[in-house]
Design a protein around this motif. Structure first.
Motif, PDB file in Angstrom:
ATOM      1  N   GLY A 126      10.641  13.513  12.210  1.00  0.00           N
ATOM      2  CA  GLY A 126      11.166  12.777  13.355  1.00  0.00           C
ATOM      3  C   GLY A 126      10.315  11.611  13.787  1.00  0.00           C
ATOM      4  N   SER A 127       9.221  11.356  13.101  1.00  0.00           N
ATOM      5  CA  SER A 127       8.356  10.231  13.480  1.00  0.00           C
ATOM      6  C   SER A 127       8.989   8.925  12.988  1.00  0.00           C
ATOM      7  CB  SER A 127       6.979  10.422  12.853  1.00  0.00           C
ATOM      8  OG  SER A 127       7.078  10.337  11.445  1.00  0.00           O
ATOM      9  N   PRO A 128       8.425   7.784  13.385  1.00  0.00           N
ATOM     10  CA  PRO A 128       8.988   6.511  12.906  1.00  0.00           C
ATOM     11  C   PRO A 128       9.164   6.510  11.395  1.00  0.00           C
ATOM     12  CG  PRO A 128       7.323   6.081  14.554  1.00  0.00           C
ATOM     13  CD  PRO A 128       7.329   7.566  14.346  1.00  0.00           C
ATOM     14  N   HIS A 129      10.324   6.084  10.948  1.00  0.00           N
ATOM     15  CA  HIS A 129      10.694   6.087   9.532  1.00  0.00           C
ATOM     16  C   HIS A 129      10.768   7.495   8.947  1.00  0.00           C
ATOM     17  CE1 HIS A 129      10.761   1.786   8.735  1.00  0.00           C
ATOM     18  NE2 HIS A 129       9.721   1.685   9.528  1.00  0.00           N
ATOM     19  N   HIS A 130      10.839   8.495   9.780  1.00  0.00           N
ATOM     20  CA  HIS A 130      10.779   9.882   9.298  1.00  0.00           C
ATOM     21  C   HIS A 130       9.644  10.009   8.298  1.00  0.00           C
ATOM     22  CE1 HIS A 130      14.507  11.015  11.261  1.00  0.00           C
ATOM     23  NE2 HIS A 130      14.988   9.840  10.872  1.00  0.00           N
ATOM     24  N   GLY A 131       8.496   9.494   8.729  1.00  0.00           N
ATOM     25  CA  GLY A 131       7.385   9.369   7.796  1.00  0.00           C
ATOM     26  C   GLY A 131       6.475  10.567   7.828  1.00  0.00           C
ATOM     27  N   SER A 132       5.188  10.277   7.654  1.00  0.00           N
ATOM     28  CA  SER A 132       4.184  11.327   7.589  1.00  0.00           C
ATOM     29  C   SER A 132       2.980  10.877   8.392  1.00  0.00           C
ATOM     30  CB  SER A 132       3.813  11.583   6.133  1.00  0.00           C
ATOM     31  OG  SER A 132       3.548  10.350   5.494  1.00  0.00           O
ATOM     32  N   VAL A 133       2.055  11.802   8.610  1.00  0.00           N
ATOM     33  CA  VAL A 133       0.976  11.533   9.561  1.00  0.00           C
ATOM     34  C   VAL A 133       0.078  10.393   9.083  1.00  0.00           C
ATOM     35  CG1 VAL A 133      -0.992  12.515  10.751  1.00  0.00           C
ATOM     36  CG2 VAL A 133       1.039  13.903  10.388  1.00  0.00           C
ATOM     37  N   LEU A 134      -0.449  10.503   7.862  1.00  0.00           N
ATOM     38  CA  LEU A 134      -1.382   9.484   7.386  1.00  0.00           C
ATOM     39  C   LEU A 134      -0.688   8.125   7.271  1.00  0.00           C
ATOM     40  CD1 LEU A 134      -4.216   8.822   6.426  1.00  0.00           C
ATOM     41  CD2 LEU A 134      -3.568   9.531   4.125  1.00  0.00           C
ATOM     42  N   TYR A 135       0.561   8.167   6.834  1.00  0.00           N
ATOM     43  CA  TYR A 135       1.360   6.952   6.711  1.00  0.00           C
ATOM     44  C   TYR A 135       1.487   6.234   8.060  1.00  0.00           C
ATOM     45  CZ  TYR A 135       5.821   4.369   6.211  1.00  0.00           C
ATOM     46  OH  TYR A 135       6.814   3.440   6.224  1.00  0.00           O
TER      47      TYR A 135
ATOM     48  N   ILE B 276       5.455  11.430   0.140  1.00  0.00           N
ATOM     49  CA  ILE B 276       5.159  12.689   0.837  1.00  0.00           C
ATOM     50  C   ILE B 276       5.199  13.830  -0.161  1.00  0.00           C
ATOM     51  CG2 ILE B 276       5.931  14.304   2.596  1.00  0.00           C
ATOM     52  CD1 ILE B 276       6.968  12.015   4.205  1.00  0.00           C
ATOM     53  N   PHE B 277       4.048  14.492  -0.299  1.00  0.00           N
ATOM     54  CA  PHE B 277       3.979  15.673  -1.167  1.00  0.00           C
ATOM     55  C   PHE B 277       3.985  16.898  -0.256  1.00  0.00           C
ATOM     56  CE2 PHE B 277       3.502  13.792  -5.310  1.00  0.00           C
ATOM     57  CZ  PHE B 277       3.122  12.492  -5.009  1.00  0.00           C
ATOM     58  N   ALA B 278       5.187  17.233   0.188  1.00  0.00           N
ATOM     59  CA  ALA B 278       5.324  18.289   1.187  1.00  0.00           C
ATOM     60  C   ALA B 278       5.541  19.638   0.530  1.00  0.00           C
ATOM     61  CB  ALA B 278       6.500  17.965   2.106  1.00  0.00           C
ATOM     62  N   GLY B 279       5.415  20.662   1.332  1.00  0.00           N
ATOM     63  CA  GLY B 279       5.733  22.004   0.863  1.00  0.00           C
ATOM     64  C   GLY B 279       4.692  22.619  -0.037  1.00  0.00           C
ATOM     65  N   GLY B 280       3.585  21.902  -0.258  1.00  0.00           N
ATOM     66  CA  GLY B 280       2.499  22.493  -1.023  1.00  0.00           C
ATOM     67  C   GLY B 280       2.684  22.487  -2.519  1.00  0.00           C
TER      68      GLY B 280
ATOM     69  N   VAL C 299       0.854  -1.191   0.000  1.00  0.00           N
ATOM     70  CA  VAL C 299       0.000   0.000   0.000  1.00  0.00           C
ATOM     71  C   VAL C 299       0.886   1.236   0.000  1.00  0.00           C
ATOM     72  CG1 VAL C 299      -0.245  -0.065   2.531  1.00  0.00           C
ATOM     73  CG2 VAL C 299      -1.879   1.220   1.163  1.00  0.00           C
ATOM     74  N   GLY C 300       0.584   2.163  -0.912  1.00  0.00           N
ATOM     75  CA  GLY C 300       1.333   3.410  -0.972  1.00  0.00           C
ATOM     76  C   GLY C 300       0.445   4.541  -0.521  1.00  0.00           C
ATOM     77  N   VAL C 301       0.875   5.224   0.506  1.00  0.00           N
ATOM     78  CA  VAL C 301       0.080   6.330   1.031  1.00  0.00           C
ATOM     79  C   VAL C 301       0.518   7.608   0.325  1.00  0.00           C
ATOM     80  CG1 VAL C 301      -0.524   7.648   3.086  1.00  0.00           C
ATOM     81  CG2 VAL C 301      -0.129   5.188   3.263  1.00  0.00           C
ATOM     82  N   VAL C 302      -0.409   8.235  -0.382  1.00  0.00           N
ATOM     83  CA  VAL C 302      -0.124   9.525  -1.000  1.00  0.00           C
ATOM     84  C   VAL C 302      -0.474  10.582   0.041  1.00  0.00           C
ATOM     85  CG1 VAL C 302      -0.785  11.124  -2.828  1.00  0.00           C
ATOM     86  CG2 VAL C 302      -0.464   8.706  -3.323  1.00  0.00           C
ATOM     87  N   ASP C 303       0.565  11.146   0.613  1.00  0.00           N
ATOM     88  CA  ASP C 303       0.399  11.893   1.858  1.00  0.00           C
ATOM     89  C   ASP C 303       0.802  13.351   1.676  1.00  0.00           C
ATOM     90  OD1 ASP C 303      -0.013  12.519   4.505  1.00  0.00           O
ATOM     91  OD2 ASP C 303       1.058  10.769   5.262  1.00  0.00           O
ATOM     92  N   PHE C 304      -0.115  14.244   1.953  1.00  0.00           N
ATOM     93  CA  PHE C 304       0.184  15.677   1.892  1.00  0.00           C
ATOM     94  C   PHE C 304       0.507  16.210   3.283  1.00  0.00           C
ATOM     95  CE2 PHE C 304      -0.735  16.772  -2.467  1.00  0.00           C
ATOM     96  CZ  PHE C 304      -1.454  15.661  -2.896  1.00  0.00           C
ATOM     97  N   SER C 305       1.155  15.367   4.072  1.00  0.00           N
ATOM     98  CA  SER C 305       1.579  15.840   5.394  1.00  0.00           C
ATOM     99  C   SER C 305       2.980  15.344   5.646  1.00  0.00           C
ATOM    100  CB  SER C 305       0.647  15.306   6.481  1.00  0.00           C
ATOM    101  OG  SER C 305       0.891  13.924   6.700  1.00  0.00           O
ATOM    102  N   TYR C 306       3.602  15.888   6.647  1.00  0.00           N
ATOM    103  CA  TYR C 306       4.913  15.430   7.078  1.00  0.00           C
ATOM    104  C   TYR C 306       4.824  15.217   8.573  1.00  0.00           C
ATOM    105  CZ  TYR C 306       4.833  20.395   7.950  1.00  0.00           C
ATOM    106  OH  TYR C 306       4.431  21.656   8.347  1.00  0.00           O
ATOM    107  N   SER C 307       5.668  14.347   9.090  1.00  0.00           N
ATOM    108  CA  SER C 307       5.727  14.164  10.541  1.00  0.00           C
ATOM    109  C   SER C 307       7.200  14.008  10.884  1.00  0.00           C
ATOM    110  CB  SER C 307       4.910  12.942  10.960  1.00  0.00           C
ATOM    111  OG  SER C 307       4.830  12.862  12.368  1.00  0.00           O
TER     112      SER C 307
END
Lengths: 375, 412
Positions: B341-350, B370-374, B331-339
């Motif tokens: 320092g979180s596990p795996h330096h991942g993102s919130v939805l992930y 991660i589609f960060a920065g808008g 499963v690939g999470v298309v995520d418009f957030s960042y988190s």
């Protein structure tokens, strides 16, 4: 209750009133903790977190805890439920002996059976024992009472109380530990002398008291009996009548357990923590603030001219308007009414005088505190 | 099926417009007959504020429209209005939403059924009108219901349904409807408004049991407490309300909405091509359309990829998601957030998806894009994501679970 770790601890509680005793209670607790460290033990001290004595005369509690030699547990704020822990209880303002503590508990709740009670007062130990029997004890107590007139040793009551507490602690920490650590932290000669002298003068009076002899025990038993036999009102849906019953029960609860046990289960809480209030004309149940009093105002009806100034100026609305009547459940003894009274019909008398006809000499009025300590 | 209303009867009029998400939301607020609106401008939510002001000025409906001095006051105003018994509406974006944080937190923990729209916008620093979800997601733990719409139509529907869910006496939790900033708020597309009669049946007037109103029973609300007396019990109440919303109130509300309007949304998760997919792309919001477009192209090239669109982030439909993704290889999470320092330096939805899938015996491999920065996502980046996902599924291991597809430079 009580584990090995807790049994090894030396725990002291210091009860005081208002910002002045916040500072002084802190100093006492710190001094004892430093002495503990001097004696090779780990030591903590802290004020009861829920207390907010910014207002003059509101009660507070300081705790000093000495390890044996270390402290291996996280220390609780609500100390009652963990059993019998206090080796010594100090009371900086003797009017606290006729009221509940800031924790709405009895002064000796949570104390060890051989706990020492140190009171800053001009009373004799026998008088203190009478008060304890009537107001503060609901358990067997084979400890001792020490009274100290701290103003005799120093203007700062800390040193007299520390000297007496050191005597009360009976070797857990020694006078040498206290004086050495005080010297090391820059205390002046007069402070050290005050501690030494107070320590020497302190005469512990042994006490042998059975729970059944104490008034609070009798009341407590009755209330606990009523609490245990009361039908459960925990499972009904939230409504005002039930809520008021709960409130009444919690207000009368004599012990920590029965008070928390009177709290509703989460299922019956109204969403968003709604609390029903008194309707206009009704009294609020279970919210008495008389425990904050050192002095109470007394009105002489013969001198009173019914000008209503005391009603207008009372910050708490504790003076009823017509007829002028002081509500002692809410009066906190601030003295504003006495201050504004033109004919001086209202005068402040010490709680111990009002309730027990005792002439307490060791007290600090706000006026004196402002002059002495500029608080 | 049973004789439910699917087709509009002649009396009930459903009109079709071409509206931006902002205008559509304003229409929903009007139809819900909101009493108090607190407004403070911040792009991209400002369009909603404008549309509402225009409607009120034009006499189309009446509400107390309070332009506050800041987002902090804005959220305080609706919080208190809701306590007194008013139906409220509020909205903000990005850094403005964070400025109202004190009131936002209290609204949820105090169980006040405020409905708010978040025009998702990248957080400062730097100032950025781009789209990121972090502004709304910042409040994910405290008790706000949170849903993501995919277009102006769903935005309108979600806002109306939100009132019904929030005001349910066994829920009484505030509700954020999050709209991808600019993509939904400022792009016009066809919207069908529900009929007045449908809304009247669906949304009864707001009547809290114990309003903070001295003319009613005098009460106090949310006073200071001692944790020893009532601390965990109060929290459990909010927890139970969230569970009630998930188990009963949200599905029931969308069922009724479908029966009334004919627009049938699955309450929590919308899936495509899951029957025969070994890979799945998961996202929320408007970009699910891009994903659906891309997976059709991939399927024409014989790649078995499906998609899942999450409608509710809170409550998170973890059991339904586990059921859906059972047997999927990646499963690939298309995520418009960042988190950060979180596990795996991942993102919130992930991280939420990973946590949800943890209990599966044969869990899919999880990746985050991660589609960060808008920065706007392009089709080629999505196709690259499909490539990476397929690679992962085929090899049975993930070479690099968290990727930033839009970055210029090395994705360290």
């Amino acid at each position: 209750m009580g584990s090995t770790e807790l049994e090894g601890l030396t725990w002291i509680a210091v009860h005081g009133r208002g910002v002045l005793h916040t500072a002084q209670g802190s100093q006492i607790a710190l001094t004892l903790s430093q002495a503990g460290i001097n004696a090779g033990r780990e030591a903590y001290y802290y004020m009861r977190y829920d207390d907010s004595p910014e207002r003059v005369q509101l009660p507070l509690i300081y705790y000093s805890v000495l390890g044996k030699p270390s402290i291996d547990v996280v220390l609780p704020e609500e100390v009652q439920p963990i059993g019998e822990i206090f080796n010594a209880v100090a009371v900086l303002d003797s009017s606290m002996l006729v009221h509940q503590t800031s924790q709405r508990a009895l002064m000796l709740d949570g104390s060890k059976p051989d706990c020492a009670l140190v009171v800053n007062t001009s009373m004799k130990p026998e008088q203190v024992l009478k008060l304890v029997k009537k107001y503060n004890c609901a358990q067997d107590w084979n400890g001792r009472i020490i009274t100290v007139r701290s103003s005799r040793y120093h203007t700062n009551l800390v040193y007299g109380v520390v000297g007496a507490l050191t005597k009360a602690l009976d070797g857990e920490i020694t006078l040498e530990n206290v004086v050495d650590s005080m010297e090391a932290t820059g205390n002046k000669v007069d402070a050290l002398d005050a501690v030494r002298q107070s320590h020497e003068d302190a005469e512990p009076m042994p006490v042998s008291l059975k729970a059944a002899e104490c008034e609070p025990f009798k009341t407590k038993s009755k209330l606990l009996e009523a609490y245990r036999s009361a039908p459960s009102i925990q499972s009904d849906p939230w409504d005002r009548a039930i809520y008021m019953q709960l409130k009444q029960r919690a207000a009368e609860a004599p012990t920590y357990e029965s008070r928390t046990g009177s709290m509703p289960r989460w299922e019956v809480l109204a969403p968003g923590l709604i609390e029903f209030n008194q309707r206009p004309g009704e009294r609020n149940i279970g919210f008495k603030t008389s425990f904050a009093r050192t002095f109470r105002p007394v009105r002489d009806p013969k001198l009173c001219v019914d000008c209503k100034l005391c009603h207008i100026f009372c910050p708490d609305g504790a003076v009823d308007f017509n007829p002028i009547r002081i509500d002692y459940e809410y009066c906190k003894g601030c003295g504003v009414c006495a201050s504004v009274c033109g004919p001086k019909a209202i005068f402040m008398i010490h709680e111990l005088k009002a309730l027990e006809d005792i002439d307490e000499q060791e007290f600090l009025t706000l006026r004196k505190a402002l002059i002495e300590y500029a608080y | 099926m049973s004789s439910v209303i699917v087709k509009a009867e002649p009396k009930t009029v459903m009109k079709r417009q071409i509206w931006t998400g902002a205008r559509a939301v304003a229409e929903a607020v009007r139809m819900a007959d909101v009493d108090v609106i607190a407004a403070y401008p911040i792009r991209p939510y400002t369009g909603i504020m404008n549309s509402l002001a225009t409607m009120i000025a034009g006499g189309e409906f009446h509400a107390e429209y309070v332009v506050c001095d800041s987002e902090h006051s804005q959220f305080e105003v609706v919080k208190h209005a809701s306590a007194v018994g008013a139906r409220t509406f509020v909205g903000s974006s990005g850094t403005g939403l964070v400025y109202g944080a004190e009131a936002v937190v209290v609204t949820a923990l105090g169980q006040l059924p405020v409905v708010g729209v978040v025009g998702c916008r990248a957080l400062d620093d730097p100032g950025n009108f781009g789209m990121e979800w972090n502004d709304a997601l910042m409040f994910r733990d405290i008790g706000w219901l949170m849903s993501w719409a995919k277009d102006p139509q769903e935005a309108l529907d979600m806002v109306l349904v939100a009132y019904r869910i929030s005001e349910n006496p066994s829920v009484m939790l505030p509700h954020f409807v999050a709209l991808d900033g600019a993509t939904i708020t400022h792009v016009a597309s066809p919207v069908t408004t529900p009929a007045k009669e449908h809304v009247a049946e669906f949304l009864p007037p707001y009547k809290p049991r114990n309003p903070l109103d001295p003319r009613a029973e005098p009460i106090s609300k949310a006073m200071h407490i001692a944790p020893s007396l009532i601390g965990p019990e109060q929290r459990k109440g909010v927890d139970a309300a969230m569970k009630k919303a998930k188990e009963e109130v949200i599905p029931e509300a969308w069922r009724l909405w479908a029966d009334l309007t004919g627009r049938r949304y699955p309450p929590f998760l919308e899936a495509k091509h899951l029957e025969d997919s070994e890979c799945v792309l998961l996202t929320m919001g408007a970009y699910s359309k891009d994903i659906d477009y891309v997976i059709e192209r991939q399927r024409r090239r014989n790649r078995k990829i499906g998609s899942v669109r999450l409608r509710y982030f809170r409550p998170f439909p973890d059991d339904e998601l586990r059921e859906m993704l059972k047997g999927v290889k990646a499963v690939g999470v298309v995520d418009f957030s960042y988190s950060l320092g979180s596990p795996h330096h991942g993102s919130v939805l992930y991280n939420e998806v990973r946590a949800a899938l943890y209990d599966l015996k044969d869990r899919p491999l999880a990746m985050s894009f991660i589609f960060a920065g808008g920065r706007e996502m392009t089709i080629s980046e999505l196709e690259g994501a499909c490539e990476a996902l397929t690679q992962t599924a085929r090899s049975g291991r993930i070479e690099k679970p968290v990727r930033w597809p839009t970055i210029r430079g090395e994705d360290v």
